[in-house]
Design an enzyme around this catalytic site. Structure first.
Site, PDB file in Angstrom:
ATOM      1  N   HIS A 154      34.499  53.179  44.520  1.00  0.00           N
ATOM      2  CA  HIS A 154      34.235  52.073  43.570  1.00  0.00           C
ATOM      3  C   HIS A 154      33.410  50.862  44.075  1.00  0.00           C
ATOM      4  CE1 HIS A 154      37.733  52.388  40.921  1.00  0.00           C
ATOM      5  NE2 HIS A 154      38.230  52.899  41.613  1.00  0.00           N
ATOM      6  N   LYS A 158      35.769  36.700  36.711  1.00  0.00           N
ATOM      7  CA  LYS A 158      36.041  37.727  37.748  1.00  0.00           C
ATOM      8  C   LYS A 158      36.079  37.308  38.936  1.00  0.00           C
ATOM      9  CE  LYS A 158      32.169  39.220  35.847  1.00  0.00           C
ATOM     10  NZ  LYS A 158      32.216  40.772  35.553  1.00  0.00           N
ATOM     11  N   ARG A 159      36.465  38.328  39.853  1.00  0.00           N
ATOM     12  CA  ARG A 159      36.482  37.828  41.504  1.00  0.00           C
ATOM     13  C   ARG A 159      35.203  37.146  41.906  1.00  0.00           C
ATOM     14  NH1 ARG A 159      35.009  41.351  45.584  1.00  0.00           N
ATOM     15  NH2 ARG A 159      34.658  42.968  44.112  1.00  0.00           N
ATOM     16  N   LYS A 178      28.315  39.080  42.162  1.00  0.00           N
ATOM     17  CA  LYS A 178      28.709  38.830  40.844  1.00  0.00           C
ATOM     18  C   LYS A 178      27.814  37.755  40.215  1.00  0.00           C
ATOM     19  CE  LYS A 178      33.075  41.178  41.330  1.00  0.00           C
ATOM     20  NZ  LYS A 178      33.010  42.448  40.053  1.00  0.00           N
ATOM     21  N   THR A 205      35.224  46.355  34.110  1.00  0.00           N
ATOM     22  CA  THR A 205      36.097  46.670  33.324  1.00  0.00           C
ATOM     23  C   THR A 205      36.232  45.719  32.275  1.00  0.00           C
ATOM     24  OG1 THR A 205      37.943  46.128  34.660  1.00  0.00           O
ATOM     25  CG2 THR A 205      37.391  48.423  34.430  1.00  0.00           C
ATOM     26  N   LYS A 221      36.470  45.054  28.093  1.00  0.00           N
ATOM     27  CA  LYS A 221      37.386  44.370  27.263  1.00  0.00           C
ATOM     28  C   LYS A 221      36.813  43.203  26.416  1.00  0.00           C
ATOM     29  CE  LYS A 221      40.344  44.541  31.559  1.00  0.00           C
ATOM     30  NZ  LYS A 221      40.494  43.817  32.722  1.00  0.00           N
TER      31      LYS A 221
END
Length: 956
Positions: free
Chosen positions: A424, A686-687, A692, A798, A802
């Site tokens: 991952h 998100k985290r 990110k 993911t 969505k």
């Protein structure tokens, strides 16, 4: 106790042999007392009683048949809820308030689930089917009530029943806390997979840990993020059933001893017990209901030191109890300390050991007298979700060898055919490396087995590449070995010894010369890297390559162990899988190309459209002609041909606005901020992590705000589309830079949101404690979603799937699943910016050489932040991380400055597109239409066919 047939105890004397079996570990068959009643009858043996027993048996068969086909109506459901409120209460009997209504309702639903749950596994046992087992440290389930009744097709009946009892279904559902069993995409993916496995009728179980306090509950204060323990289990979990008869021993520390036959046994040390808690996972419109088995940890009561307690030494009295229980307290305990590292390794081993013992017990029971261990991989597939469950490999070998008596060759062969690995991440720090010293102390037998696997791998590498080119072989071994910075086995080390003739005098003179040279100069980097050792034996000088640097730690590379010990290795997006093959595990890919696969992630359309976005679901059903799209997402593609239809566009916009109104109300409730639902809702949830790039987003917002402040009111309205910029996500408790980013976002929001000149033109809102339920609220109302990680660093993502499913347009880099989403929805319906993955290494090199020239607009933003406009907090460390050319925490490793110009120019294109609502709505429709590929159903079909080799099993 041992003589009792239903003993739930686990004798520690049988710990090492693992002769213990979880008796009666089949799921209990429970009946809803409001639907059917069954009494146990006892008869004295006689012909009459035999006849009566036969009649009862036939009656029970008829009853069971009617139970299987019975569909409860609102009246029977209301009765069931009232029954549970009275007879399985968690609250006082005085009032039927919302909390009590939720627990009674959940217990009523659970009754229906258990009927299918037991039928599922009784049938799997009967036909002895091959089963997949998904091991994950996280399962981010979210709330279960609406999902369960939706899958059972009982939403309307439960809504009506609760209305009769004085409550609204949605209000009751909001009483349910999110299960605190995960944090980010890893856990959410695992939960989507369970939903798809059940819906598609695949025989499978999930295995995880039952965390008492989760990761943490996030509070946002004037100081930024604060963490407190989750309280999701405070009132109990109505969905779980504790299996006190299903428990397994787990050992730590101790030593390895050999018997007279050379067989190894792991003895002594610290013993705990893992107890099973089962959660039913229903499929959509199917009887199949699979199981998520979570392990909790404890010790035997005899471990409580009563003498110490009565002597007043209470800490010593319950030390063993606390040591066991704390294993399942927290998800990802801080690992800065040795104690934290030890606890994490204990968690991982507990998951692996308890799960494998359970799997093996089931295999033995189903096999019966025809037990053949060579058939184990034909009946069992174990999937490791990332490297956390890597210890499955040595643990399975240990049980097969030390407990079941198999040879090394048999155990190694069976393990390699049973276990598979999903990667991952490409981040080096996330490819786990455990201290060999710690593992040797905690799991001594496993280190022995890992050394054996490492030797097998070394021999495979030598067989593949030969020993002619020792430099090449050395390079391969250093990169591919499981044990890092560890000397080679003696037999292999001899390959790297070079001998040459020399006299004793010459040798002495050379040594003196070397001493003089050492005094004058330090060895070069190249000389240190070679690390050559010299020995003189019988007049010959031997030069040996050493694989150990005393300055570096000795570690076990878990990802390398996964690749060596697994039958398959898969990435989770097309671009990620290519990086895995060409960069992360390139040497392994050259050795075993057949092992490597891609399995692009997916999300369940049940939870992520059908249940969380009912308004959009109705529109999709109307325009595609049926509800088939819920299980066959290819039907979403039908929407493409209607994308320009004015009626569809009008309905689409109305549904989106209704969802935005709900989001606005939610934001006011959670943060106090009032936002305009007619503004664009721009979301990044998100985290929190530097790669990110929430920092890029908020720097872009600061630039936007600064430009607004420099304009007149009329200029602002003409230039900028009104936006509500929404953030959410948790920063890990010890990740200081991520917590600075959270603080920065909240400070910018506090300033912008109270600026009367700006008003509704720009709002910045950080939603505290982001979780699945928050996502289910935000995603349907979002219009722009940011997936802006540094290219090549996000495995898949993911949440991007969505958002696209719900008609949200993405702005992002060519990273992870963004690449495939853009291909499916159309390039013109995706806002692309930024450097590409193949450019990143060169750009970092350019930066290190001092060749990077920052954009003036970026420098302007940094200066604006430093001016103090967003409050007194010192952001020097945060801004400094974006400056300089080298050094830890410097040099803008994640390329925020490099991509900033491209990002803000892309955002201008977003504004332009949003002004044309007809165009924007078409883009939104095409995002939903193009998202069909990203269903977890498609992903699970691929895993089942290519890796697990299992087939669907439809219950009769």
């Amino acid at each position: 106790m041992a003589s009792l047939p239903f003993s739930a105890t686990c004798s520690h004397s049988t710990f090492i042999d693992f002769n213990y079996k979880a008796r009666n570990s089949k799921l209990f068959f429970l009946k809803n007392p409001r639907f059917t009643f069954s009494k146990r009858n006892f008869f004295v043996k006689s012909v009459a009683s035999d006849q009566r027993q036969q009649e009862l048996k036939e009656s029970q068969l008829t009853e069971q048949a009617s139970l299987d086909t019975f569909v409860p109506d609102s009246a029977s459901i209301a009765s069931s809820i009232k029954y549970h409120a009275e007879f399985t209460p968690s609250f006082s009997p005085d009032h039927f308030e919302l909390p009590k209504a939720f627990y009674a309702t959940a217990e009523s639903v659970r009754d229906s689930l258990i009927i299918n749950w037991n039928a599922t596994y009784e049938y799997y046992d009967k036909i002895n089917v091959k089963q997949a087992y998904y091991l994950s440290m996280e399962f981010l389930q979210g709330r279960a009530l609406l999902n369960a009744i939706g899958n059972l097709e009982l939403t309307g009946a439960y809504a009506e029943a609760l209305k009769k009892l004085g409550h609204n279904l949605e209000d009751v559902a909001r009483e349910e806390p999110d299960a605190a069993l995960g944090n980010g995409g890893l856990g959410r993916l695992a939960s989507c997979f369970l939903d798809s496995l059940a819906t598609l009728n695949y025989p499978a179980w999930g295995y995880g840990l039952r965390y008492k306090y989760g990761l943490f509950k996030q509070h946002i204060t004037k100081d930024g993020q604060e963490e407190v323990a989750e309280n999701w289990l405070e009132m109990g979990n109505p969905w779980e059933i504790v299996r006190n008869d299903v428990s397994y021993p787990v050992k730590f520390y101790g030593e390895v001893v050999s018997d007279s036959n050379g067989n190894k046994q792991w003895v002594g040390g610290e013993d705990i017990v893992a107890v099973a808690y089962d959660v039913p996972i229903p499929g959509y419109k199917t009887k199949t209901t699979i199981n998520l088995r979570l392990w909790s940890t404890k010790v035997s009561p005899k471990e409580f030191d009563l003498q110490a307690y009565n002597a007043g030494d209470h800490a010593r009295a319950y030390a063993a109890t606390k040591n066991a229980e704390k294993i399942c307290y927290i998800l990802y305990p801080g690992d800065e300390s040795l104690e934290g590292k030890t606890l994490r390794l204990k968690q991982q081993y507990t998951l692996c050991s308890a799960s494998l013992q359970d799997i093996i017990a089931r295999f033995e029971r189903r096999s019966g007298e025809s037990l053949n261990w060579e058939n184990f991989p034909d009946k069992v597939a174990v999937q490791m979700n990332d490297t956390h469950p890597t210890l499955c490999i040595p643990e399975l070998i240990r049980i097969l060898m030390d407990v079941k008596g198999l040879s090394w060759e048999q155990a190694w062969n069976i393990t390699r055919r049973t276990v598979a690995y999903t990667n991952h991440t490409v981040l080096p720090e996330a490819l786990e490396k455990w201290s060999l010293e710690l593992m040797q102390k905690l799991l001594p037998r496993h280190v022995e087995i890992i050394r054996m696997i490492d030797e097998e791998l070394i021999q495979t590498i030598i067989d593949e590449y030969g020993a002619e080119d020792l430099d090449l072989l050395e390079q391969k071994l250093k990169e591919m070995r499981i044990l890092d910075n560890i000397e080679l086995p003696e037999s292999v080390a001899e390959l790297f010894v070079k001998s040459e003739e020399t006299s004793v005098v010459d040798s002495t003179e050379k040594e003196e010369d070397d001493i003089d040279a050492d005094e004058e100069t330090e060895p070069t980097d190249e000389e240190e890297e070679e690390q050559l050792e010299e020995e003189e034996i019988d007049g010959k000088k031997s030069t040996k390559v050493t694989f150990m640097d005393p300055k570096l730690p000795q570690t076990v590379r878990m990802a390398n162990l996964c690749v060596a010990g697994g039958s398959a290795v898969n990435g989770v997006a097309a671009i990620h899988s290519e990086i895995v093959k060409n960069e992360v595990f390139n040497e392994f890919y050259k050795l075993w190309p057949e092992k490597f696969q891609n399995k692009t992630n997916g999300v369940t359309p049940r939870r992520w459209i059908r249940f969380c976005n009912p308004d959009l679901s109705k529109i999709i059903t109307k325009w595609t002609g049926s509800e088939d799209w819920v299980v066959n997402t290819e039907k979403l593609d039908i929407l493409r041909k209607f994308a320009d239809n004015e009626d569809l566009q009008s309905e689409w916009r109305e549904a989106k606005r209704r969802n935005k109104v709900k989001v606005a109300s939610f934001l006011r409730e959670k943060t106090g901020y009032i936002v305009n639902p007619d503004a664009m809702f721009d979301v990044q949830v998100k985290r929190i992590h530097e790669y990110k790039r929430q920092l890029l987003n908020i720097m872009g917002i600061v630039y936007r705000y600064k430009k607004m402040k420099e304009m007149s009111h009329e200029e602002r309205k003409t230039r900028f589309v009104p936006r509500v910029c929404i953030f959410g996500g948790k920063a890990f408790a010890t990740y200081v830079q991520a917590k600075r980013i959270v603080k920065f976002i909240t400070d910018v929001g506090s300033t912008v949101n109270h600026d009367p000149e700006i008003g509704d033109l720009l709002k910045v809102v950080f939603v505290p404690d982001y979780n699945v339920s928050v996502a289910e609220m935000l995603i349907p109302g979002s219009e722009l979603s940011q997936h802006i990680s540094t290219a090549g660093m996000e495995a898949s993502g993911t949440s991007n799937m969505k958002f696209a499913m719900n008609g949200c347009i993405l702005i992002g880099t060519l990273d992870g699943a963004n690449v495939e989403i853009r291909e499916e929805v159309g390039e013109e319906n995706f806002f692309l910016f930024g450097a590409e993955a193949h450019e990143i290494a060169g750009l970092r090199k350019e930066r290190a050489e001092g060749k990077f020239e920052p954009d003036p607009r970026f420098e302007e933003v940094k200066a604006y932040v430093r001016s103090g406009v967003f409050g007194p907090y010192n952001y020097e460390e945060l801004m400094g991380s974006l400056e300089g050319n080298e050094g830890y925490g410097r040099a803008d490793y994640f390329l925020v400055g490099k991509d900033f110009p491209s990002y803000i120019e892309c955002q201008e294109k977003v504004d332009e597109a949003y002004r044309n609502q007809k165009r924007w709505t078409k883009m939104s429709i095409l995002n939903t239409a193009g998202s069909y590929k990203f269903s977890s159903d498609r992903t699970i079909h691929e895993y089942a066919k290519d890796i697990w080799r299992i087939d669907p099993v439809v219950l009769p």
